[in-house]
Design an enzyme around this catalytic site. Structure first.
Site, PDB file in Angstrom:
ATOM      1  N   ARG A   1      11.352  -5.963   5.245  1.00  0.00           N
ATOM      2  CA  ARG A   1      11.107  -4.546   4.905  1.00  0.00           C
ATOM      3  C   ARG A   1      12.036  -3.636   5.706  1.00  0.00           C
ATOM      4  O   ARG A   1      12.244  -3.835   6.892  1.00  0.00           O
ATOM      5  CB  ARG A   1       9.651  -4.197   5.205  1.00  0.00           C
ATOM      6  CG  ARG A   1       9.359  -2.703   5.037  1.00  0.00           C
ATOM      7  CD  ARG A   1       7.907  -2.421   4.852  1.00  0.00           C
ATOM      8  NE  ARG A   1       7.139  -2.509   6.087  1.00  0.00           N
ATOM      9  CZ  ARG A   1       5.829  -2.244   6.140  1.00  0.00           C
ATOM     10  NH1 ARG A   1       5.175  -1.901   5.055  1.00  0.00           N
ATOM     11  NH2 ARG A   1       5.181  -2.354   7.279  1.00  0.00           N
TER      12      ARG A   1
ATOM     13  N   ARG B   1      10.749  -1.257  11.001  1.00  0.00           N
ATOM     14  CA  ARG B   1       9.666  -0.758  11.843  1.00  0.00           C
ATOM     15  C   ARG B   1       9.518  -1.672  13.052  1.00  0.00           C
ATOM     16  O   ARG B   1       9.622  -2.887  12.923  1.00  0.00           O
ATOM     17  CB  ARG B   1       8.358  -0.740  11.043  1.00  0.00           C
ATOM     18  CG  ARG B   1       8.049   0.606  10.429  1.00  0.00           C
ATOM     19  CD  ARG B   1       6.871   0.549   9.519  1.00  0.00           C
ATOM     20  NE  ARG B   1       5.658   0.025  10.138  1.00  0.00           N
ATOM     21  CZ  ARG B   1       4.466   0.045   9.565  1.00  0.00           C
ATOM     22  NH1 ARG B   1       4.326   0.564   8.363  1.00  0.00           N
ATOM     23  NH2 ARG B   1       3.410  -0.448  10.164  1.00  0.00           N
TER      24      ARG B   1
ATOM     25  N   ARG C   1     -10.324   1.038   8.465  1.00  0.00           N
ATOM     26  CA  ARG C   1      -9.856  -0.301   8.828  1.00  0.00           C
ATOM     27  C   ARG C   1     -10.934  -1.100   9.535  1.00  0.00           C
ATOM     28  O   ARG C   1     -10.705  -2.272   9.858  1.00  0.00           O
ATOM     29  CB  ARG C   1      -8.650  -0.174   9.734  1.00  0.00           C
ATOM     30  CG  ARG C   1      -7.321  -0.497   9.009  1.00  0.00           C
ATOM     31  CD  ARG C   1      -6.275  -0.451  10.023  1.00  0.00           C
ATOM     32  NE  ARG C   1      -5.018  -1.022   9.842  1.00  0.00           N
ATOM     33  CZ  ARG C   1      -3.926  -0.404   9.382  1.00  0.00           C
ATOM     34  NH1 ARG C   1      -4.002   0.781   8.860  1.00  0.00           N
ATOM     35  NH2 ARG C   1      -2.777  -1.008   9.414  1.00  0.00           N
TER      36      ARG C   1
ATOM     37  N   ARG D   1      -1.056  -8.588  13.247  1.00  0.00           N
ATOM     38  CA  ARG D   1      -1.609  -7.569  12.352  1.00  0.00           C
ATOM     39  C   ARG D   1      -2.395  -8.238  11.221  1.00  0.00           C
ATOM     40  O   ARG D   1      -3.421  -7.731  10.784  1.00  0.00           O
ATOM     41  CB  ARG D   1      -0.496  -6.688  11.783  1.00  0.00           C
ATOM     42  CG  ARG D   1       0.054  -5.711  12.823  1.00  0.00           C
ATOM     43  CD  ARG D   1       1.444  -5.227  12.482  1.00  0.00           C
ATOM     44  NE  ARG D   1       1.497  -4.395  11.307  1.00  0.00           N
ATOM     45  CZ  ARG D   1       2.574  -4.235  10.543  1.00  0.00           C
ATOM     46  NH1 ARG D   1       3.694  -4.866  10.834  1.00  0.00           N
ATOM     47  NH2 ARG D   1       2.529  -3.462   9.490  1.00  0.00           N
TER      48      ARG D   1
ATOM     49  N   LYS E   1       0.832  -1.221   0.000  1.00  0.00           N
ATOM     50  CA  LYS E   1       0.000   0.000   0.000  1.00  0.00           C
ATOM     51  C   LYS E   1       0.860   1.262   0.000  1.00  0.00           C
ATOM     52  O   LYS E   1       0.593   2.194  -0.748  1.00  0.00           O
ATOM     53  CB  LYS E   1      -0.937   0.026   1.224  1.00  0.00           C
ATOM     54  CG  LYS E   1      -1.980  -1.069   1.237  1.00  0.00           C
ATOM     55  CD  LYS E   1      -3.040  -0.823   2.303  1.00  0.00           C
ATOM     56  CE  LYS E   1      -2.493  -0.794   3.713  1.00  0.00           C
ATOM     57  NZ  LYS E   1      -1.939  -2.100   4.167  1.00  0.00           N
TER      58      LYS E   1
HETATM   59  P1  AMP Z   1       0.103   0.876   9.133  1.00  0.00           P
HETATM   60  O1  AMP Z   1       1.286   1.758   8.937  1.00  0.00           O
HETATM   61  O2  AMP Z   1      -1.064   1.264   8.262  1.00  0.00           O
HETATM   62  O3  AMP Z   1       0.430  -0.588   9.046  1.00  0.00           O
HETATM   63  O4  AMP Z   1      -0.410   1.135  10.648  1.00  0.00           O
HETATM   64  C1  AMP Z   1       0.423   0.849  11.757  1.00  0.00           C
HETATM   65  C2  AMP Z   1      -0.436   0.700  12.999  1.00  0.00           C
HETATM   66  O5  AMP Z   1      -1.139   1.932  13.260  1.00  0.00           O
HETATM   67  C3  AMP Z   1      -1.525  -0.357  12.923  1.00  0.00           C
HETATM   68  O6  AMP Z   1      -1.053  -1.659  13.234  1.00  0.00           O
HETATM   69  C4  AMP Z   1      -2.524   0.160  13.959  1.00  0.00           C
HETATM   70  O7  AMP Z   1      -2.079  -0.086  15.272  1.00  0.00           O
HETATM   71  C5  AMP Z   1      -2.449   1.669  13.755  1.00  0.00           C
HETATM   72  N1  AMP Z   1      -3.424   2.155  12.726  1.00  0.00           N
HETATM   73  C6  AMP Z   1      -3.155   2.731  11.525  1.00  0.00           C
HETATM   74  N2  AMP Z   1      -4.283   3.053  10.881  1.00  0.00           N
HETATM   75  C7  AMP Z   1      -5.310   2.688  11.693  1.00  0.00           C
HETATM   76  C8  AMP Z   1      -6.732   2.744  11.587  1.00  0.00           C
HETATM   77  N3  AMP Z   1      -7.340   3.244  10.487  1.00  0.00           N
HETATM   78  N4  AMP Z   1      -7.469   2.262  12.611  1.00  0.00           N
HETATM   79  C9  AMP Z   1      -6.886   1.760  13.726  1.00  0.00           C
HETATM   80  N5  AMP Z   1      -5.560   1.660  13.889  1.00  0.00           N
HETATM   81  C10 AMP Z   1      -4.758   2.118  12.886  1.00  0.00           C
END
Ligand code: AMP
Length: 209
Positions: free
Chosen positions: A122, A155, A88, A166, A15
């Site tokens: 990554r 990360r 999400r 996740r 993404k």
């Molecule tokens: P990402 O970078 O999109 O993988 O997001 C990293 C982390 O941020 C996720 O594992 C969640 O803990 C939190 N997060 C990001 N976007 C959301 C969302 N829309 N709703 C809830 N938690 C989020």
């Protein structure tokens, strides 16, 4: 050109990489809730402190916090936006429907095994945010960004047990959005195994239709 865009897909589906290319192609604003949250955590804000405990475990940050955080940014993006990592959950999608109309939702699909393989390899540039993969897009020096020379880091949530969680959270909470948007006639599913260029070609043509 379609300009109100949502990107769905499990962690590691690509993404972030596609988001950068879509933004380059359309000029819309990139809104990544993950990036915004990581910035809040780094700055030690109240929101960052609250979000951190969920993010560390690979759990979702509560809907209320996320919706309050993103609403103003979507409303300000009058020339279009790319939502990456939001919505999400179904309640987040319902809240989004009250904020704005959408033009298209891309869903990049990837198996659990491939997600694990990709995310453990990554690396992200601490300075410019460039994304590398030690397996299929390796930087020349595994510790330095090829673009800006910044330090490449993993990360903190890209370790195997957090990745597994996740992925489970995605299947449970986010996968239902695929049929949510399909019913609304907005969904285009893409095979993440095809690789970044092939996926982007399909995205480009769908945006231009
Ligand atoms: P990402 O970078 O999109 O993988 O997001 C990293 C982390 O941020 C996720 O594992 C969640 O803990 C939190 N997060 C990001 N976007 C959301 C969302 N829309 N709703 C809830 N938690 C989020």
């Amino acid at each position: 050109m379609k300009r109100r865009i949502v990107l769905l897909g499990p962690p590691g589906a690509g993404k972030g990489t596609q988001a950068k290319r879509i933004v380059g192609f359309t000029g819309v604003v990139h809104l990544s809730t993950g990036d915004i949250l990581r910035d809040e955590v780094a700055r030690g804000t109240d929101l960052g402190r609250e979000a951190k405990q969920f993010m560390e475990k690979g759990e979702l940050v509560p809907d209320r916090l996320i919706i309050d955080m993103i609403r103003g940014r979507i409303e300000a993006a009058s020339d279009g936006f790319l939502l990456d990592g939001f919505p999400r959950t179904v309640p987040q999608a319902e809240a989004l429907d009250e904020i704005t109309l959408l033009d298209i939702v891309f869903d990049i699909e990837l198996s659990r095994a491939e997600v694990l393989r990709r995310l453990t390899a990554r690396r992200v540039c601490q300075q410019c945010g460039a994304i590398y993969n030690l397996n299929f897009d390796p930087p020349e020096d595994p510790t330095r960004c090829g673009t800006c020379g910044g330090t490449l880091v993993q990360r903190s949530d890209d370790c195997a047990d957090v990745i597994e969680n996740r992925y489970d959270v995605y299947q449970q909470s986010t996968a239902p959005l695929i049929s949510y948007y399909d019913v609304h006639g907005l969904l285009l599913s893409l095979d993440g195994e095809l690789g970044s260029d092939a996926v982007f070609e399909r995205i480009q043509s769908a945006l231009s239709e």
